[in-house]
Design a protein around this motif. Structure first.
Motif, PDB file in Angstrom:
ATOM      1  N   ALA A   1       1.438   6.455  -7.005  1.00 42.76           N
ATOM      2  CA  ALA A   1       0.280   7.221  -7.463  1.00 42.76           C
ATOM      3  C   ALA A   1       0.524   8.725  -7.306  1.00 42.76           C
ATOM      4  O   ALA A   1       0.052   9.525  -8.117  1.00 42.76           O
ATOM      5  CB  ALA A   1      -0.966   6.807  -6.690  1.00 42.76           C
ATOM      6  N   ALA A   2       1.268   9.099  -6.265  1.00 38.01           N
ATOM      7  CA  ALA A   2       1.490  10.514  -6.000  1.00 38.01           C
ATOM      8  C   ALA A   2       2.736  11.056  -6.696  1.00 38.01           C
ATOM      9  O   ALA A   2       2.902  12.270  -6.809  1.00 38.01           O
ATOM     10  CB  ALA A   2       1.609  10.759  -4.496  1.00 38.01           C
ATOM     11  N   ALA A   3       3.609  10.158  -7.156  1.00 35.54           N
ATOM     12  CA  ALA A   3       4.872  10.613  -7.742  1.00 35.54           C
ATOM     13  C   ALA A   3       4.646  11.249  -9.107  1.00 35.54           C
ATOM     14  O   ALA A   3       3.777  10.835  -9.871  1.00 35.54           O
ATOM     15  CB  ALA A   3       5.834   9.435  -7.870  1.00 35.54           C
TER      16      ALA A   3
ATOM     17  N   LEU B   1       0.829  -1.202   0.000  1.00 35.59           N
ATOM     18  CA  LEU B   1       0.000   0.000   0.000  1.00 35.59           C
ATOM     19  C   LEU B   1       0.866   1.256   0.000  1.00 35.59           C
ATOM     20  O   LEU B   1       0.551   2.242  -0.674  1.00 35.59           O
ATOM     21  CB  LEU B   1      -0.932  -0.001   1.218  1.00 35.59           C
ATOM     22  CG  LEU B   1      -2.059  -1.046   1.203  1.00 35.59           C
ATOM     23  CD1 LEU B   1      -2.803  -1.031   2.540  1.00 35.59           C
ATOM     24  CD2 LEU B   1      -3.024  -0.772   0.062  1.00 35.59           C
ATOM     25  N   HIS B   2       1.962   1.213   0.766  1.00 29.35           N
ATOM     26  CA  HIS B   2       2.871   2.367   0.801  1.00 29.35           C
ATOM     27  C   HIS B   2       3.486   2.616  -0.579  1.00 29.35           C
ATOM     28  O   HIS B   2       3.519   3.754  -1.062  1.00 29.35           O
ATOM     29  CB  HIS B   2       3.971   2.121   1.830  1.00 29.35           C
ATOM     30  CG  HIS B   2       4.990   3.221   1.914  1.00 29.35           C
ATOM     31  ND1 HIS B   2       4.719   4.449   2.468  1.00 29.35           N
ATOM     32  CD2 HIS B   2       6.281   3.274   1.486  1.00 29.35           C
ATOM     33  CE1 HIS B   2       5.791   5.215   2.392  1.00 29.35           C
ATOM     34  NE2 HIS B   2       6.753   4.532   1.797  1.00 29.35           N
ATOM     35  N   ASP B   3       3.967   1.548  -1.220  1.00 30.08           N
ATOM     36  CA  ASP B   3       4.557   1.699  -2.556  1.00 30.08           C
ATOM     37  C   ASP B   3       3.520   2.202  -3.555  1.00 30.08           C
ATOM     38  O   ASP B   3       3.821   3.047  -4.413  1.00 30.08           O
ATOM     39  CB  ASP B   3       5.138   0.368  -3.026  1.00 30.08           C
ATOM     40  CG  ASP B   3       6.356  -0.046  -2.219  1.00 30.08           C
ATOM     41  OD1 ASP B   3       6.926   0.812  -1.525  1.00 30.08           O
ATOM     42  OD2 ASP B   3       6.738  -1.236  -2.288  1.00 30.08           O
TER      43      ASP B   3
ATOM     44  N   PRO C   1      10.755  14.326 -14.686  1.00 32.63           N
ATOM     45  CA  PRO C   1      11.980  14.408 -13.897  1.00 32.63           C
ATOM     46  C   PRO C   1      12.120  15.785 -13.261  1.00 32.63           C
ATOM     47  O   PRO C   1      11.688  16.789 -13.838  1.00 32.63           O
ATOM     48  CB  PRO C   1      13.087  14.161 -14.930  1.00 32.63           C
ATOM     49  CG  PRO C   1      12.478  14.556 -16.237  1.00 32.63           C
ATOM     50  CD  PRO C   1      11.009  14.213 -16.119  1.00 32.63           C
ATOM     51  N   PRO C   2      12.675  15.864 -12.046  1.00 34.28           N
ATOM     52  CA  PRO C   2      12.842  17.170 -11.398  1.00 34.28           C
ATOM     53  C   PRO C   2      13.776  18.051 -12.210  1.00 34.28           C
ATOM     54  O   PRO C   2      14.838  17.606 -12.670  1.00 34.28           O
ATOM     55  CB  PRO C   2      13.443  16.804 -10.030  1.00 34.28           C
ATOM     56  CG  PRO C   2      14.059  15.456 -10.221  1.00 34.28           C
ATOM     57  CD  PRO C   2      13.217  14.757 -11.234  1.00 34.28           C
TER      58      PRO C   2
END
Length: 218
Positions: free
Chosen positions: A57-59, A50-52, A63-64
């Motif tokens: 999903a939020a990432a 769930l954490h991954d 690229p920065p």
């Protein structure tokens, strides 16, 4: 008649228990797992999944724009030579990142706990203090070439001119050792009460720690 009434009266209570008891038991078990009272491998795996999933999903898929990773890969080793590279080569790399690539700050994923002796300077210093201590030509040549041979000094000079961050690590247990120096603490000892204590660490040479902008835990 009274027996039948008693049985009929207990039925709603029994239905209530059968309906809510499994959920309550599961809740208690999950709370106990969260508090570390018990550990269930399936729950731990589910929590990790769930954490991954939440992170993916939020990432952002972009690229920065302000961060770049300079990777020393197999192509780098083939072109330059085996690792570890000498400190003067690292100095040239860091200087290029700042002066030609426009870096604002450079973080080196390294711990520089030992001196670079690849130039042979320690041996030359030993000769200067021993069998060649009366050889003026040797002493003069060594003095004129010292900056070139002092590869740690070259890297330290670049770090003194630009914001560079180095790494360190901590350890504990029977085999824990202490190497190099750590950055000064930014919290008083009394504020660290109750936190885990570590017996060993790996830090950088003092002359690197003194000129870096900061250090980060690896």
């Amino acid at each position: 008649m009274s027996t039948s009434s008693s049985a009929d009266g207990s039925r709603p209570a029994l239905d209530f228990l059968l309906k809510w008891l499994p959920g309550a038991a599961l809740t208690v078990a999950l709370v106990a797992h969260a508090w570390g009272v018990v550990t269930w491998a399936p729950v731990r795996q589910l929590d990790a999944w769930l954490h991954d999933t939440r992170l993916m999903a939020a990432a952002s898929t972009e690229p920065p724009s302000g961060v770049a990773v300079v990777d020393i890969d197999e192509r780098s080793l083939a072109a330059v030579g085996r690792w570890p590279w000498s400190r003067d080569r690292l100095a040239a790399l860091v200087q290029r990142l700042f002066e030609h690539e426009g870096a604002a700050v450079v973080g080196l994923d390294l711990i520089l706990a030992e001196a670079d002796t690849s130039s042979g300077l320690p041996v030359l210093d030993a000769w200067a203090a021993g069998p060649l201590s009366d050889d003026r030509q040797f002493l003069a040549t060594l003095a004129s070439r010292r900056a070139e041979l002092d590869r740690d000094g070259q890297l330290a000079a670049v770090m003194a001119r630009h914001p560079v961050v180095l790494g360190f690590h901590v350890s504990r247990g029977a085999g824990a050792t202490r190497n190099g120096t750590l950055p000064p603490p930014w919290m008083p000892d009394e504020a660290l009460a109750g936190l885990p204590r570590f017996d060993g660490y790996g830090g950088n040479l003092t002359h690197f720690t003194a000129v870096t902008t900061g250090t980060d835990f690896l």
